[in-house]
Write a protein that holds these residues in place. Structure first.
Motif, PDB file in Angstrom:
ATOM      1  N   LYS A 202      -6.070   4.919  -1.523  1.00 23.78           N
ATOM      2  CA  LYS A 202      -5.633   6.063  -0.715  1.00 23.78           C
ATOM      3  C   LYS A 202      -5.995   7.384  -1.383  1.00 23.78           C
ATOM      4  CE  LYS A 202      -1.732   3.837   1.654  1.00 23.78           C
ATOM      5  NZ  LYS A 202      -0.263   3.866   1.867  1.00 23.78           N
TER       6      LYS A 202
ATOM      7  N   LYS B 121      -0.449   8.518  13.132  1.00 25.66           N
ATOM      8  CA  LYS B 121       0.888   8.341  12.580  1.00 25.66           C
ATOM      9  C   LYS B 121       0.807   7.376  11.392  1.00 25.66           C
ATOM     10  CE  LYS B 121       3.105   9.187  17.024  1.00 25.66           C
ATOM     11  NZ  LYS B 121       1.869   9.616  17.682  1.00 25.66           N
ATOM     12  N   PRO B 122       1.742   7.461  10.454  1.00 23.76           N
ATOM     13  CA  PRO B 122       1.655   6.624   9.246  1.00 23.76           C
ATOM     14  C   PRO B 122       1.456   5.148   9.541  1.00 23.76           C
ATOM     15  CG  PRO B 122       3.380   8.262   8.986  1.00 23.76           C
ATOM     16  CD  PRO B 122       2.891   8.381  10.401  1.00 23.76           C
ATOM     17  N   TRP B 123       2.131   4.635  10.553  1.00 20.23           N
ATOM     18  CA  TRP B 123       2.013   3.211  10.850  1.00 20.23           C
ATOM     19  C   TRP B 123       0.707   2.854  11.553  1.00 20.23           C
ATOM     20  CZ3 TRP B 123       5.741   6.484  12.836  1.00 20.23           C
ATOM     21  CH2 TRP B 123       5.614   6.849  14.171  1.00 20.23           C
TER      22      TRP B 123
END
Length: 238
Positions: free
Chosen positions: A120, A148-150
């Motif tokens: 990351k 979105k994070p997910w």
């Protein structure tokens, strides 16, 4: 959470990078000035930009990718195998295009993720930036703007080890050692990649080193997931 992520639906990735040129004096005047400012911020005035240029490969604006290795776990006759393919050479555009095609093909299936150690912060942003610099389209999985994070399908074994501690960094070498994972890394280390590339022009050696990192990362993920490690005899370069 890891119980819901099948190990076979992950592409395990590692990259190797080098400075754009073999020495600082090969940069044009503008890039030399940019590097001088960058170097003074990261290393201070005690190290000259010329000396510090050996570190330029870790910055996507001043470096380039010479190898991307990707591994996928397959189940054959009830046994797990790891198939690793490396995209490498002096032509960065060519290797990025080939890797991108493989990545798009793999991630076109639902439920797939990509994984690595410290990816990351380093590998995935570096790949994306070099694609943009070289005028290549981003695969959807790397195009994280606005997601979105997910929706971001990145798995980072360093994040998994942190358990929410943002300050903690642990190298892949250290983690494999303390967790009892046999290290396949018996040749060069990351600090030697640039010299192997520019002084020996041995990209195949770099690719073999990169593939060993993919194996180590895959084994680390399996260990964190509580699954049996891969048999080293069941690892194949393709």
């Amino acid at each position: 959470m890891l119980n819901h992520v099948p190990s076979e639906k992950i592409m395990y990735i590692d990259i190797e990078t080098v400075p754009q040129y073999s020495s600082f004096d090969q940069l044009d005047e503008k890039m030399q000035a940019f590097w001088e400012r960058k170097s003074s911020r990261i290393s201070g005035e005690d190290v000259s930009p010329e000396e510090d240029y050996a570190r330029a490969g870790i910055y996507s604006e001043f470096g380039k990718i010479v190898c991307i290795s990707a591994g996928i776990i397959k189940v054959e006759n009830g046994e797990r195998t790891l198939r690793v393919k490396s995209f490498y050479g002096h032509d960065e555009v060519k290797l990025l295009k080939e890797f991108s095609a493989a990545l798009i093909s793999f991630t076109s299936h639902p439920g797939t993720n990509i994984c690595g150690h410290n990816v990351k912060e380093f590998d995935f942003p570096y790949i994306a930036r070099r694609m943009i610099i070289n005028g290549l389209p981003l695969p959807d999985i790397l195009d994280v703007a606005g997601k979105k994070p997910w929706e971001v399908k990145f798995i980072d074994t360093l994040d998994l080890w942190k358990f929410g501690d943002f300050k903690h960094y642990t190298s892949l070498n250290l983690l494999t050692h303390i967790l009892g994972i046999p290290s396949p890394k018996d040749d060069i280390d990351g600090s030697q990649v640039a010299s192997v590339y520019y002084e020996e022009s041995d990209v195949e050696r770099i690719a073999k080193y990169c593939e060993k990192d993919v194996l180590a990362t895959t084994q680390l993920f399996l260990r964190l997931k509580g699954e049996p490690l891969l048999d080293p005899e069941k690892v194949f370069s393709v």
